[in-house]
Design an enzyme around this catalytic site. Structure first.
Site, PDB file in Angstrom:
ATOM      1  N   ASP A   1      -2.694  -7.242  -0.489  1.00  0.00           N
ATOM      2  CA  ASP A   1      -1.829  -5.771   0.042  1.00  0.00           C
ATOM      3  C   ASP A   1      -2.191  -4.816   1.040  1.00  0.00           C
ATOM      4  O   ASP A   1      -3.354  -4.114   0.698  1.00  0.00           O
ATOM      5  CB  ASP A   1      -0.796  -5.746  -1.516  1.00  0.00           C
ATOM      6  CG  ASP A   1      -0.149  -4.584  -1.181  1.00  0.00           C
ATOM      7  OD1 ASP A   1       0.368  -4.400  -0.394  1.00  0.00           O
ATOM      8  OD2 ASP A   1      -0.310  -3.651  -2.257  1.00  0.00           O
TER       9      ASP A   1
ATOM     10  N   ASP B   1      -0.297  -1.354   1.198  1.00  0.00           N
ATOM     11  CA  ASP B   1      -0.399  -0.099   0.582  1.00  0.00           C
ATOM     12  C   ASP B   1      -0.884   0.354  -0.227  1.00  0.00           C
ATOM     13  O   ASP B   1      -0.254  -0.444  -1.394  1.00  0.00           O
ATOM     14  CB  ASP B   1       1.376   0.311   1.403  1.00  0.00           C
ATOM     15  CG  ASP B   1       0.983   0.322   2.633  1.00  0.00           C
ATOM     16  OD1 ASP B   1       0.955   0.701   3.456  1.00  0.00           O
ATOM     17  OD2 ASP B   1       2.384  -0.173   2.510  1.00  0.00           O
TER      18      ASP B   1
END
Lengths: 175, 175
Positions: free
Chosen positions: A7, A9
């Protein structure tokens, strides 16, 4: 070669400093950890509109790189197939910012290994490193929860607190 | 509910008319089927630079919608989980165009079900409808090759010539 989905953020990009600055700018208050731990900033009382920052052009372009992410992901690429899997799709204005941010800070990543998606159950990988536990529901591999202020109370998944812990975890998986 | 991954260009969007118009504009020749069948336009002799059109802002914004795609994908959504999976990631300038094109012509699709990717082996689905056979290599589900001028010689996969054939195929799968 096993495959890791990573991922952006809260995992590669450190969103917290920007959130705290924007909150102070919007509401005149410097939030302290005891006020935000265990939740997202926009889940605090009466600040639903704070989430609108996500929709602005530029929001995702100047985020800090998480400490040691550049080196550890480069190391991971030598031993695993690495895909960047970010739930960008809610935010039309984030696409170019996220793409340019990756190109600037992680120039060694190939475009073939970048994914902008919504629901992450579409991802076919052996591992997923993410700060949102809901992304592991329906995921076919093993979820590794990257510690963030909002997920400190989540107990269901293997936790990694930082990128050095990620490296240690995957070194052990190789043995 | 089983899951179907659907490609955009050459499947939901008809790229061929735009290719033929651009080729005529660039080289002054209206291509005839016997000249392009079995290959991509930019694989014709001495036109490698034709592929640069893909990189221009706007290229993907005004493509024709493939006949019956809107109605059949809406029907598929009632019986399957539908994800749109497009290899956008090589083309930074395509992101907003593709997003806006989907919003205009397929407003019933949720952003959670849209994926911009590169290598499609990252997709976790039961079926994939695509006009590029190489996207089925490494795909964990069943590939359905959507007929396009460039893939007419491909023999390895189940072929669907148009959206009505897609509907017929998935009606049979439901029985």
């Amino acid at each position: 070669m096993k495959r890791i989905a990573i991922d952006m953020d809260g995992v590669m990009a450190n969103v917290k400093p920007k959130f705290l600055d924007l909150y102070e700018q919007d509401y005149g208050i410097r939030l302290q950890p005891e006020q935000y731990l265990g939740k997202k900033i926009y889940q605090l009382p009466n600040v639903m509109e704070f989430r609108n920052h996500y929709f602005q052009k530029g929001f995702f372009r100047d985020l800090e790189v998480m400490e040691n992410a550049v080196e550890v992901i480069k190391w991971l690429q030598e031993h695993y197939e690495v895909f960047i899997t970010t739930a960008a799709m809610e935010f039309r204005n984030s696409f170019e910012d996220k793409y340019d941010w990756l190109a600037e800070h992680f120039p060694y990543l190939h475009w073939k290994n970048i994914v902008f998606c919504g629901n992450k159950s579409i991802i076919n990988a052996d591992y997923m490193i993410d700060d949102n536990a809901f992304n592991f529901e329906g995921f076919i591999g093993k979820g590794l929860l990257f510690t963030a202020f909002h997920n400190v109370e989540e107990k269901r998944y293997t936790r990694v607190d930082n990128w050095l812990e990620v490296k240690t975890f995957f070194e052990q998986e190789l043995n």
